[in-house]
Design a protein around this motif. Sequence first.
Motif, PDB file in Angstrom:
ATOM      1  N   ASP A   1       0.878  -1.169   0.000  1.00 58.05           N
ATOM      2  CA  ASP A   1       0.000   0.000   0.000  1.00 58.05           C
ATOM      3  C   ASP A   1       0.914   1.217   0.000  1.00 58.05           C
ATOM      4  O   ASP A   1       1.646   1.456   0.968  1.00 58.05           O
ATOM      5  CB  ASP A   1      -0.901  -0.023   1.251  1.00 58.05           C
ATOM      6  CG  ASP A   1      -1.805   1.207   1.327  1.00 58.05           C
ATOM      7  OD1 ASP A   1      -1.577   2.184   0.583  1.00 58.05           O
ATOM      8  OD2 ASP A   1      -2.750   1.184   2.147  1.00 58.05           O
ATOM      9  N   VAL A   2       0.875   1.984  -1.084  1.00 56.75           N
ATOM     10  CA  VAL A   2       1.853   3.065  -1.251  1.00 56.75           C
ATOM     11  C   VAL A   2       1.677   4.214  -0.258  1.00 56.75           C
ATOM     12  O   VAL A   2       2.524   5.096  -0.182  1.00 56.75           O
ATOM     13  CB  VAL A   2       1.856   3.630  -2.696  1.00 56.75           C
ATOM     14  CG1 VAL A   2       2.387   2.611  -3.684  1.00 56.75           C
ATOM     15  CG2 VAL A   2       0.468   4.140  -3.092  1.00 56.75           C
ATOM     16  N   THR A   3       0.593   4.207   0.499  1.00 56.53           N
ATOM     17  CA  THR A   3       0.418   5.258   1.510  1.00 56.53           C
ATOM     18  C   THR A   3       1.174   4.932   2.801  1.00 56.53           C
ATOM     19  O   THR A   3       1.208   5.733   3.716  1.00 56.53           O
ATOM     20  CB  THR A   3      -1.073   5.488   1.837  1.00 56.53           C
ATOM     21  OG1 THR A   3      -1.587   4.327   2.500  1.00 56.53           O
ATOM     22  CG2 THR A   3      -1.893   5.769   0.591  1.00 56.53           C
ATOM     23  N   ARG A   4       1.763   3.720   2.855  1.00 56.64           N
ATOM     24  CA  ARG A   4       2.427   3.270   4.097  1.00 56.64           C
ATOM     25  C   ARG A   4       3.925   3.089   3.869  1.00 56.64           C
ATOM     26  O   ARG A   4       4.348   2.237   3.097  1.00 56.64           O
ATOM     27  CB  ARG A   4       1.811   1.941   4.555  1.00 56.64           C
ATOM     28  CG  ARG A   4       0.340   2.069   5.004  1.00 56.64           C
ATOM     29  CD  ARG A   4      -0.330   0.706   5.033  1.00 56.64           C
ATOM     30  NE  ARG A   4       0.455  -0.271   5.759  1.00 56.64           N
ATOM     31  CZ  ARG A   4       0.346  -0.516   7.073  1.00 56.64           C
ATOM     32  NH1 ARG A   4      -0.546   0.123   7.795  1.00 56.64           N
ATOM     33  NH2 ARG A   4       1.111  -1.409   7.644  1.00 56.64           N
ATOM     34  N   LYS A   5       4.726   3.874   4.589  1.00 57.71           N
ATOM     35  CA  LYS A   5       6.179   3.787   4.431  1.00 57.71           C
ATOM     36  C   LYS A   5       6.692   2.385   4.780  1.00 57.71           C
ATOM     37  O   LYS A   5       7.598   1.852   4.127  1.00 57.71           O
ATOM     38  CB  LYS A   5       6.862   4.836   5.317  1.00 57.71           C
ATOM     39  CG  LYS A   5       8.353   4.943   5.074  1.00 57.71           C
ATOM     40  CD  LYS A   5       8.962   6.129   5.806  1.00 57.71           C
ATOM     41  CE  LYS A   5      10.453   6.238   5.510  1.00 57.71           C
ATOM     42  NZ  LYS A   5      11.075   7.374   6.190  1.00 57.71           N
ATOM     43  N   GLU A   6       6.090   1.785   5.815  1.00 58.10           N
ATOM     44  CA  GLU A   6       6.562   0.460   6.232  1.00 58.10           C
ATOM     45  C   GLU A   6       6.324  -0.600   5.142  1.00 58.10           C
ATOM     46  O   GLU A   6       7.061  -1.587   5.070  1.00 58.10           O
ATOM     47  CB  GLU A   6       5.943   0.030   7.569  1.00 58.10           C
ATOM     48  CG  GLU A   6       4.426   0.004   7.618  1.00 58.10           C
ATOM     49  CD  GLU A   6       3.814   1.339   8.086  1.00 58.10           C
ATOM     50  OE1 GLU A   6       4.327   2.402   7.695  1.00 58.10           O
ATOM     51  OE2 GLU A   6       2.810   1.286   8.824  1.00 58.10           O
ATOM     52  N   ASP A   7       5.322  -0.377   4.291  1.00 57.81           N
ATOM     53  CA  ASP A   7       5.104  -1.313   3.176  1.00 57.81           C
ATOM     54  C   ASP A   7       6.230  -1.199   2.150  1.00 57.81           C
ATOM     55  O   ASP A   7       6.664  -2.203   1.562  1.00 57.81           O
ATOM     56  CB  ASP A   7       3.759  -1.038   2.491  1.00 57.81           C
ATOM     57  CG  ASP A   7       2.585  -1.646   3.258  1.00 57.81           C
ATOM     58  OD1 ASP A   7       2.760  -1.994   4.445  1.00 57.81           O
ATOM     59  OD2 ASP A   7       1.489  -1.769   2.667  1.00 57.81           O
TER      60      ASP A   7
ATOM     61  N   LEU B   1       0.782  11.391  -3.797  1.00 59.75           N
ATOM     62  CA  LEU B   1       1.948  12.223  -3.473  1.00 59.75           C
ATOM     63  C   LEU B   1       2.761  11.669  -2.301  1.00 59.75           C
ATOM     64  O   LEU B   1       3.979  11.532  -2.400  1.00 59.75           O
ATOM     65  CB  LEU B   1       1.479  13.660  -3.163  1.00 59.75           C
ATOM     66  CG  LEU B   1       2.572  14.685  -2.881  1.00 59.75           C
ATOM     67  CD1 LEU B   1       3.563  14.798  -4.038  1.00 59.75           C
ATOM     68  CD2 LEU B   1       1.949  16.065  -2.596  1.00 59.75           C
ATOM     69  N   ARG B   2       2.073  11.331  -1.193  1.00 66.19           N
ATOM     70  CA  ARG B   2       2.814  10.752  -0.062  1.00 66.19           C
ATOM     71  C   ARG B   2       3.515   9.472  -0.518  1.00 66.19           C
ATOM     72  O   ARG B   2       4.628   9.170  -0.100  1.00 66.19           O
ATOM     73  CB  ARG B   2       1.832  10.458   1.088  1.00 66.19           C
ATOM     74  CG  ARG B   2       2.530  10.128   2.370  1.00 66.19           C
ATOM     75  CD  ARG B   2       1.601  10.321   3.543  1.00 66.19           C
ATOM     76  NE  ARG B   2       0.788   9.128   3.733  1.00 66.19           N
ATOM     77  CZ  ARG B   2       0.063   8.908   4.830  1.00 66.19           C
ATOM     78  NH1 ARG B   2       0.021   9.798   5.792  1.00 66.19           N
ATOM     79  NH2 ARG B   2      -0.639   7.806   4.941  1.00 66.19           N
ATOM     80  N   SER B   3       2.855   8.757  -1.425  1.00 65.82           N
ATOM     81  CA  SER B   3       3.420   7.538  -2.007  1.00 65.82           C
ATOM     82  C   SER B   3       4.795   7.794  -2.628  1.00 65.82           C
ATOM     83  O   SER B   3       5.731   7.015  -2.448  1.00 65.82           O
ATOM     84  CB  SER B   3       2.470   7.030  -3.097  1.00 65.82           C
ATOM     85  OG  SER B   3       2.235   8.067  -4.051  1.00 65.82           O
ATOM     86  N   VAL B   4       4.900   8.898  -3.351  1.00 63.63           N
ATOM     87  CA  VAL B   4       6.156   9.217  -4.044  1.00 63.63           C
ATOM     88  C   VAL B   4       7.214   9.636  -3.021  1.00 63.63           C
ATOM     89  O   VAL B   4       8.391   9.275  -3.140  1.00 63.63           O
ATOM     90  CB  VAL B   4       5.907  10.301  -5.120  1.00 63.63           C
ATOM     91  CG1 VAL B   4       7.215  10.809  -5.709  1.00 63.63           C
ATOM     92  CG2 VAL B   4       4.998   9.745  -6.214  1.00 63.63           C
TER      93      VAL B   4
ATOM     94  N   ILE C   1      -4.239  12.919  -1.926  1.00 63.61           N
ATOM     95  CA  ILE C   1      -2.856  13.360  -1.729  1.00 63.61           C
ATOM     96  C   ILE C   1      -1.997  12.176  -1.258  1.00 63.61           C
ATOM     97  O   ILE C   1      -0.863  11.983  -1.711  1.00 63.61           O
ATOM     98  CB  ILE C   1      -2.794  14.531  -0.708  1.00 63.61           C
ATOM     99  CG1 ILE C   1      -3.447  15.775  -1.278  1.00 63.61           C
ATOM    100  CG2 ILE C   1      -1.345  14.799  -0.271  1.00 63.61           C
ATOM    101  CD1 ILE C   1      -2.735  16.461  -2.422  1.00 63.61           C
ATOM    102  N   ASN C   2      -2.547  11.362  -0.383  1.00 68.03           N
ATOM    103  CA  ASN C   2      -1.774  10.230   0.149  1.00 68.03           C
ATOM    104  C   ASN C   2      -1.403   9.218  -0.937  1.00 68.03           C
ATOM    105  O   ASN C   2      -0.264   8.781  -1.024  1.00 68.03           O
ATOM    106  CB  ASN C   2      -2.557   9.521   1.262  1.00 68.03           C
ATOM    107  CG  ASN C   2      -2.590  10.352   2.529  1.00 68.03           C
ATOM    108  OD1 ASN C   2      -1.850  11.312   2.665  1.00 68.03           O
ATOM    109  ND2 ASN C   2      -3.464   9.988   3.451  1.00 68.03           N
TER     110      ASN C   2
END
Length: 247
Positions: free
Chosen positions: A60-66, A112-115, A108-109
């Motif tokens: 899930d690209v919204t999660r840094k831990e992923d 953009l947060r994904s990137v 946005i998540n």
Amino acid sequence: MSNRISLVTGAARGLGAVVARTFHEAGYKVALADIALEPAHALARELSADGSSACAIRLDVTRKEDFEAARDTVLERWGALDALINNAGASKVVSVMDITAEQFDQVINVNLRSVLFGCQVFGQYFAQRGMGRIVNIASLAGQNGGSATGAHYAAAKGGVLTLTKVFARDLAARGVTVNAISPGPLDLPIVHESVPADKLEKVIEGIPVGRLGAASYIADVAVMLASGDAYFANGACWDVNGGLYMR
Ligand SMILES: NC(=O)c1ccc[n+]([C@@H]2O[C@H](COP(=O)([O-])OP(=O)(O)OC[C@H]3O[C@@H](n4cnc5c(N)ncnc54)[C@H](O)[C@@H]3O)[C@@H](O)[C@H]2O)c1
């Protein structure tokens, strides 16, 4: 090329699936990362029945831990990683005055947060390794404000272009390049699903070349930007929009 390895986000369908297939055809081992694991698995199996050169990863690209877990999975499996394609994205059309806080944050998540997280996690790994390529899939909407996609999506994609420059500058001295590709409307399922046929006809009439874009060409540009020879292309936005936006 046969030892090169890439990870593509949002690879279960649409542009990401075409990008994953194209990298595989170019000789890369490919990790297909998506929240939709089953279709990602199906494509990975089609590309490599024994999993030796393609695999699916839930991310899930919204999660840094992923992103961190995906990096570790690829390193355990194949020992290295050469290119990240930040492709996953999503939007729902809402008129600008009606966008709620929840809708804004969600779009946005995902876009953009994904990137930010992808570039942080893989940028750091590539920098330690002294080489790497990141390709961010932006959008024409991020350059011209968009039409049918929503202001939150357009703003996020504008942010992708800015993050691309920031990471490009930050990582360049350590052998890592970061570029964006900014497509106009492509001949992909999401476009046909979300734009009514009569409206789509008008959209196509308004494109100077008179056609929707080919996802395969966007994928070819991504492969080109991921090559070792591409070291001098850095912090750029590659416009592929049929002439809808010229600068
Ligand atoms: N289709 C176009 O005309 C067009 C034009 C310009 C830019 N783009 C960009 O290209 C990229 C791909 O678009 P598409 O048309 O293939 O869209 P799509 O909706 O068909 O596919 C998006 C993929 O991303 C995955 N995804 C969604 N949220 C996710 C999350 N949180 N974590 C991981 N995966 C997630 C979905 O499961 C899906 O597989 C997007 O960044 C989009 O903004 C598309």
